[in-house]
Design an enzyme around this catalytic site. Structure first.
Site, PDB file in Angstrom:
ATOM      1  N   HIS A   1       0.830  -1.214   0.000  1.00 15.88           N
ATOM      2  CA  HIS A   1       0.000   0.000   0.000  1.00 15.88           C
ATOM      3  C   HIS A   1       0.855   1.251   0.000  1.00 15.88           C
ATOM      4  O   HIS A   1       0.403   2.328  -0.396  1.00 15.88           O
ATOM      5  CB  HIS A   1      -0.986   0.006   1.174  1.00 15.88           C
ATOM      6  CG  HIS A   1      -0.361   0.316   2.503  1.00 15.88           C
ATOM      7  ND1 HIS A   1       0.444  -0.590   3.163  1.00 15.88           N
ATOM      8  CD2 HIS A   1      -0.405   1.420   3.276  1.00 15.88           C
ATOM      9  CE1 HIS A   1       0.866  -0.037   4.299  1.00 15.88           C
ATOM     10  NE2 HIS A   1       0.364   1.172   4.386  1.00 15.88           N
TER      11      HIS A   1
ATOM     12  N   ASP B   1       3.717   6.534  11.330  1.00 17.79           N
ATOM     13  CA  ASP B   1       3.713   7.371  10.120  1.00 17.79           C
ATOM     14  C   ASP B   1       5.007   7.272   9.328  1.00 17.79           C
ATOM     15  O   ASP B   1       5.579   8.294   8.925  1.00 17.79           O
ATOM     16  CB  ASP B   1       3.459   8.847  10.489  1.00 17.79           C
ATOM     17  CG  ASP B   1       2.024   9.081  10.875  1.00 17.79           C
ATOM     18  OD1 ASP B   1       1.145   8.418  10.302  1.00 17.79           O
ATOM     19  OD2 ASP B   1       1.778   9.911  11.769  1.00 17.79           O
TER      20      ASP B   1
ATOM     21  N   SER C   1      15.450   4.087  10.526  1.00 18.65           N
ATOM     22  CA  SER C   1      15.756   3.589   9.180  1.00 18.65           C
ATOM     23  C   SER C   1      15.163   4.532   8.126  1.00 18.65           C
ATOM     24  O   SER C   1      15.766   4.788   7.086  1.00 18.65           O
ATOM     25  CB  SER C   1      15.149   2.200   8.973  1.00 18.65           C
ATOM     26  OG  SER C   1      16.026   1.210   9.431  1.00 18.65           O
TER      27      SER C   1
ATOM     28  N   LYS D   1       9.852  -8.582   5.420  1.00 24.41           N
ATOM     29  CA  LYS D   1      10.833  -9.213   6.311  1.00 24.41           C
ATOM     30  C   LYS D   1      11.587 -10.268   5.523  1.00 24.41           C
ATOM     31  O   LYS D   1      11.047 -10.862   4.584  1.00 24.41           O
ATOM     32  CB  LYS D   1      10.125  -9.896   7.489  1.00 24.41           C
ATOM     33  CG  LYS D   1      11.028 -10.158   8.664  1.00 24.41           C
ATOM     34  CD  LYS D   1      11.334  -8.857   9.374  1.00 24.41           C
ATOM     35  CE  LYS D   1      11.752  -8.964  10.774  1.00 24.41           C
ATOM     36  NZ  LYS D   1      11.509  -7.716  11.499  1.00 24.41           N
TER      37      LYS D   1
ATOM     38  N   LYS E   1       9.537  -2.456   3.610  1.00 22.94           N
ATOM     39  CA  LYS E   1      10.651  -2.257   4.541  1.00 22.94           C
ATOM     40  C   LYS E   1      10.598  -3.271   5.662  1.00 22.94           C
ATOM     41  O   LYS E   1       9.527  -3.594   6.181  1.00 22.94           O
ATOM     42  CB  LYS E   1      10.517  -0.830   5.122  1.00 22.94           C
ATOM     43  CG  LYS E   1      11.660  -0.396   5.975  1.00 22.94           C
ATOM     44  CD  LYS E   1      12.740   0.280   5.154  1.00 22.94           C
ATOM     45  CE  LYS E   1      14.005   0.523   5.960  1.00 22.94           C
ATOM     46  NZ  LYS E   1      14.768  -0.716   6.189  1.00 22.94           N
TER      47      LYS E   1
HETATM   48  N1  GLU Z   1      14.236  -5.204  12.149  1.00 19.48           N
HETATM   49  C1  GLU Z   1      13.690  -4.020  12.699  1.00 19.48           C
HETATM   50  C2  GLU Z   1      12.228  -4.225  13.060  1.00 19.48           C
HETATM   51  O1  GLU Z   1      11.766  -5.327  13.209  1.00 19.48           O
HETATM   52  C3  GLU Z   1      13.960  -2.801  11.846  1.00 19.48           C
HETATM   53  C4  GLU Z   1      13.395  -2.811  10.482  1.00 19.48           C
HETATM   54  C5  GLU Z   1      13.860  -1.656   9.602  1.00 19.48           C
HETATM   55  O2  GLU Z   1      14.562  -0.795  10.096  1.00 19.48           O
HETATM   56  O3  GLU Z   1      13.478  -1.657   8.442  1.00 19.48           O
HETATM   57  O4  GLU Z   1      11.507  -3.298  13.275  1.00 19.48           O
END
Ligand code: GLU
Length: 475
Positions: A70, A104, A367, A111, A75
């Protein structure tokens, strides 16, 4: 046994999250099919690839799951663990979607996972596996600054992220935005200051905010504030270690720390940096001179305390130990540490659970800042630092003239200072965590929702619906 239950009678990890989702759906009036679409995992890429380790060829099992498109890019982290399986990675990808929406951060959830035990593999071989995994992702268009952006997770860190970036760059040379293909990189390779400790700091900000709400603290018989609160932390990885340090620095008392091999306990409090040094030197937290050993690490979760922070893996609090948990507050630093059965037991006991999809969102929030930095090709603070310092100097002059008072050199230094990257990142994270907490709490109150987890899901789902509507996909 329902169709969602596995042989042991407990739910699959993905079904656990669906259960939480369904509880929230009761508060949302939208067509059922649309909710089903939000719940479903959009793409699952399961791969096997060969890697030569020593004289043998080993077949490696790995995954990348994109739960929702969406918002793009997708990420989420990549974990290295022998427990990696499709159900786990799908669930963690789904949690990423909900997490991003709450804070947000404009990404869909994803994952990745590789089924290896990094503790038993040499770093040369981990590098080989990481690079091969990355090229598999590139082949299938499962990685890229606008497609899907991995990050560290359980068993991975800056080192793996720099290998991913380097592999991506070598196969996509000329892509001016290549740095933004992965986050959690070392600062020397396009990372952002403050990313490493971000999840732990976010956990700290979230719990601190809760501890300042009188009504909530009184409801569990605690005083307002963090100082003096007795805390147990399970897991001394990146998240557990940094949250423990921030709690310790703020005056809370870390009474127990638990790791795989066992736990250590001192009612008067543990010095977190000393414990970490002990762990580094001995390869175990056990036998720390200023603490008692607890051989059975699970028992540490059941000790008397104010706040319990599970910061390792999923499902550590389940129907068989939930009744023995004595904490008044549980902060989910890990993803999915409490099963739905345990959730119900703890709810009945009146425990406040601060849910993962909010509490550990600090990592992905920073991130996001790193990704923006990479796309803008400029370090935070570079443009405004000197300007702010000049303006502050003008203010100081006026204050000194009007107040006829000399300001001390120390005070001057503080007032004059322009923002550095770390200041901007941390204040952005703090603001995000404070806002997120109050949005969930306000929604919980206004809709009379039973607990923070369901309220967090309602908030998140509503935001996802909103963005689908803006795209004109949902009527
Ligand atoms: N692995 C982290 C989480 O579960 C960070 C993910 C990221 O920064 O994209 O939130």
């Amino acid at each position: 046994m329902s169709k969602n239950q596995n042989k042991t009678g407990s739910y699959s990890f993905f079904n656990c999250i669906e259960k939480n989702f369904d509880k929230a759906a009761r508060f949302i009036s939208i067509e059922k099919g649309l909710l089903e679409q939000i719940k479903a995992c959009n793409s699952v890429y399961r791969m096997h690839f060969p890697v030569k380790i020593g004289k043998e060829i080993k077949v490696i099992e790995a995954y990348r799951v994109q739960h929702s498109h969406h918002k793009l890019p997708c990420k989420g982290g990549i974990r290295y663990s022998m427990k990696v399986n499709q159900d786990e990675i799908m669930t963690l990808a789904a949690l990423m979607t909900y997490k991003c929406a709450i804070v947000d951060v404009p990404f869909g959830g994803a994952k990745g996972g590789i089924k290896i035990d990094p503790q038993t593999i040499s770093s040369e071989n981990i590098e080989k596996i990481t690079r091969r995994y990355t090229s598999e992702l590139i082949k299938k268009n499962f990685i890229g600054p606008g497609i899907d952006v991995p990050a560290p997770d359980y068993g991975t860190g800056e080192r793996e992220m720099s290998w991913i970036f380097d592999t991506f760059l070598s196969l996509r040379s000329g892509d001016v935005d290549a740095l933004a293909c992965v986050t959690g990189k070392p600062v020397s390779q396009g990372g952002v200051r403050g990313r490493k400790e971000a999840t732990g700091l976010g956990v700290f900000y979230g719990i601190r905010e809760l501890c300042h709400v009188k009504e909530d603290m009184y409801s569990v018989g605690l005083d307002v504030g963090l100082v003096g609160k007795k805390i147990i932390i399970q897991g001394l990885g990146n998240v557990g270690y940094h949250s423990a340090s921030f709690f310790h620095e703020s005056g809370a008392i870390i009474i127990a720390l638990a790791e795989r091999e066992g736990a250590i306990y001192n009612e008067k409090g543990l010095n977190v940096s000393k414990v970490f040094l002990h762990l580094k030197n001995n390869g175990s937290i056990l036998n720390f001179p200023e603490a008692k050993n607890i051989e059975n690490t699970e028992k540490a979760l059941e000790l008397e305390c104010d706040i319990l922070i599970p910061a390792a893996l999923e499902n550590v609090i389940h129907k068989n130990n939930a009744n023995r948990i004595k904490a008044k507050i549980i902060g989910e630093a890990a993803n999915g540490p409490i099963t739905p059965e345990a959730d119900e037991i703890l709810d009945k006991k009146g425990v406040i659970i601060v849910p993962d999809i909010y509490l550990n969102a600090g990592g992905v929030t920073v991130s996001y800042f790193e990704w923006l930095k990479n796309l803008s090709h400029v370090r935070y603070g570079r443009m405004e630092k000197k300007f702010r310092e000049n303006v502050n100097a003008e203010f100081l002059k006026v204050i000194e003239t009007v107040c006829k008072k000399k300001i001390s050199i120390e005070e001057k230094k503080m007032i004059l200072r322009g923002p550095r990257e770390i200041d901007l990142v941390r204040s952005g994270l703090e603001d995000t965590m404070i806002n997120g907490f109050h949005k969930i709490r306000d929604l919980k109150k206004s809709l009379k929702i039973e607990n923070m987890r369901t309220a967090a899901f309602v908030l998140s789902i509503n935001k996802i619906i909103d963005s689908y509507e803006k795209l004109g996909i949902f009527p």
